[in-house]
Design an enzyme around this catalytic site. Sequence first.
Site, PDB file in Angstrom:
ATOM      1  N   HIS A  86      50.711  20.342 -44.725  1.00 36.70           N
ATOM      2  CA  HIS A  86      49.575  19.618 -45.416  1.00 36.70           C
ATOM      3  C   HIS A  86      48.354  19.279 -44.546  1.00 36.70           C
ATOM      4  CE1 HIS A  86      51.405  15.948 -43.286  1.00 36.70           C
ATOM      5  NE2 HIS A  86      50.074  15.496 -43.515  1.00 36.70           N
ATOM      6  N   ASP A 222      57.302  21.060 -43.262  1.00 31.45           N
ATOM      7  CA  ASP A 222      55.969  20.723 -43.209  1.00 31.45           C
ATOM      8  C   ASP A 222      55.218  21.053 -42.025  1.00 31.45           C
ATOM      9  OD1 ASP A 222      53.550  19.527 -43.939  1.00 31.45           O
ATOM     10  OD2 ASP A 222      54.276  17.562 -44.156  1.00 31.45           O
ATOM     11  N   SER A 651      49.949  13.074 -38.286  1.00 25.41           N
ATOM     12  CA  SER A 651      50.503  14.180 -39.060  1.00 25.41           C
ATOM     13  C   SER A 651      50.431  15.383 -38.082  1.00 25.41           C
ATOM     14  CB  SER A 651      49.725  14.428 -40.208  1.00 25.41           C
ATOM     15  OG  SER A 651      49.968  13.583 -41.309  1.00 25.41           O
TER      16      SER A 651
END
Length: 716
Positions: A86, A222, A651
């Site tokens: 992402h 991810d 992240s």
Amino acid sequence: MKKIILFLTLSLVALPASMKANEGMWFLMFIERLNHRDMEKMGLQLTAEEIYSINNHSLKDAIVQFNGGCTAEIVSKEGLVLTNHHCGYDAIAELSTEEKNYLKNGFWASNRKEEMKPKSLYVRFFVRMDDVSKRILGVVNDNMSELEREKAINQEIAKIQKENDEGGKYTVSVRPFFQGNEYYYFVYQDYKDVRLVGTPPESVGKFGGDTDNWEWPRHTGDFSMFRVYADKDGNPAEYSTENVPLQPKHHLPVSLKGVEENDFAMILGYPGRTNRWMPAGGIDQNVKYAYPAWVEGAKTGMDVMKKYMDKDEKVNLMYASKYASTANYWKNRQGMIDALSKFGTAKTKAGQEAKFDKWANKKENKAKYGNVVATINNYYKATDLKSGHDSYLQQLMRTATLGMLPANLGNGLIAYNKENDAKKAEMLPRIQGAIENYYGEFYAPLEKDVLIAQLNLYASKGANYGLPTYIAKLKQANNGDFTKDVNDAFAKSIFASKEALEAFMKNPKNETIENDPLYLISVDLQTKMRAKSDDLAKMENDFGKAFRLLVEGLRESKLNAIEYPDANSTLRLTYGKVRALPADKRNDAKINNYTTMDGMVKKYKKGDDEFDMPTKIIEMNKARDYGQYVDKDGSMHVNFLTDNDITGGNSGSPVINGKGELIGLAFDGNIEAMAGDVIFDPKLQRTINVDIRYVLWIIDKYSGAKHIVDEMTIVK
């Protein structure tokens, strides 16, 4: 993480002076003094110097901020960068076409020449930091207004930046901490030639979609990979075919050992924002006014976007990143409302503030702190309606391109038209670049419907605070339905399409812009967003000072034991352990601290937007074709849990074991701990990580890109 990870209720007043080891986002320069002994007890085998060193290579040299909003790590001596899927989403979508849809189908460069450069992507290396609190606070005094204080501080900051940037070689950032009671400067070096190396298909990188977002058990791959390029001397350089892969000071070795319950785990990264010092009034305002408006506004934009994205793959690629970001925070804010309400976080904070107010009004403290709590509470009471209004307006601006575009571009064109020919020639490339940027991902039917939906919502729900003049006039005439107004505006506006704007540029006149119907709407909205009465300015001034004094007083009185500052996108270290949640029948794992590929396959729904997966993965799992990446229990582990303290911006952060080896990537948090932006809960807070062995399995066994794995330093 891509989200602001929030946790549950625990009174900070009740915390002992020595914080629980897995709570905190710590400065690297203080690890030796504050944390190293605790970390060693938990399993760290590195020295503090091996984590953070100015003169020698250390772990911090392998950690980068990725494009300003995420974290990434260097995993090879050839500048290979690993981050979340992402985090790379924008770049992957930009490089994708309908014919070569890398977002949907994945991509792996078979050689360096196939690595692709997005238009705008950079990584930031951390060089060093230092404390300049005494210097900064030495230029201010208690008699200054907040604006005067800010001006004096900014002037001193400019001097510090100039003293440390070495003629522009480095980027220097001076940041406030503890609500402006301390200041530190950070020196960075930016590399702008960053190229896509590979990405799994979206069905892997985003498996579970919005349904699984913030949830556990999780089965998401991810991750994505990039490479940093430099000139032949290793210096930052603009994109060039002559550039070579960066030879980093340090890269992380990758462990294939796997993890077990209570294994030490630390995370280094760039957490974006926490508000652990937020007063009770601020929490209450968010729960009752700001966040509900955010949720409703975000959902309104999402619903319109999704309608058009589902119909056309080209439109889907245009809006995939905007939709994903909007959806992420939509679920986040609803989770915060639920968690903060359920666990009475505002009440807990109010109790702390009542104790502070009693201390503050003692004779020896009253002059400085006596009015702090009252001033803060009065500010929130006066701005409750404004906070809801502003959230509706902000979501309009974020989801409707034409909320911002006509005013921003129109004002630029008005200024351009007033200049002489020489100045126009200088400005024209920037104007043309802005037009390309605005209309590069612009689908007029979608934008028109988003604007209609958002104006209808805003005019209805924002009216209790007061609407901007032009919008109020339109609402009175249209009964709150802006459909006809926006349709008519699109038919007449030069901002309705790139073609209409380019036609206008052949004979530009400011009168045309100033009477343009979309420009009038956009300017009215922006004016309202920026409006500030004298009374509001005075309240904000008093609140800013009171909040700073609240934090100063809480630390002085020892009523708040937090020793680390709130997150603000500066490099931090958090440490803890691999730690299970209570048993969950939805998870097939033997202990609820990891998930397996078997569990992922059980979620499979053919053709489903969120739970489809490549047939090849199903077949390889059935054959137990895991290679060297199999766990000792015979299964393929996908995700695992740690109890690290992280938030949005983490992240892509590396999860590192006690030897300094990479064991996973942080990418999410659990919904049970959604209040932790404000108050930490050591019982429920978890970080959800991709197991590095699953990452390597996808690259090597599934994608056939073994040459990428061979480039890394693998520890078995």
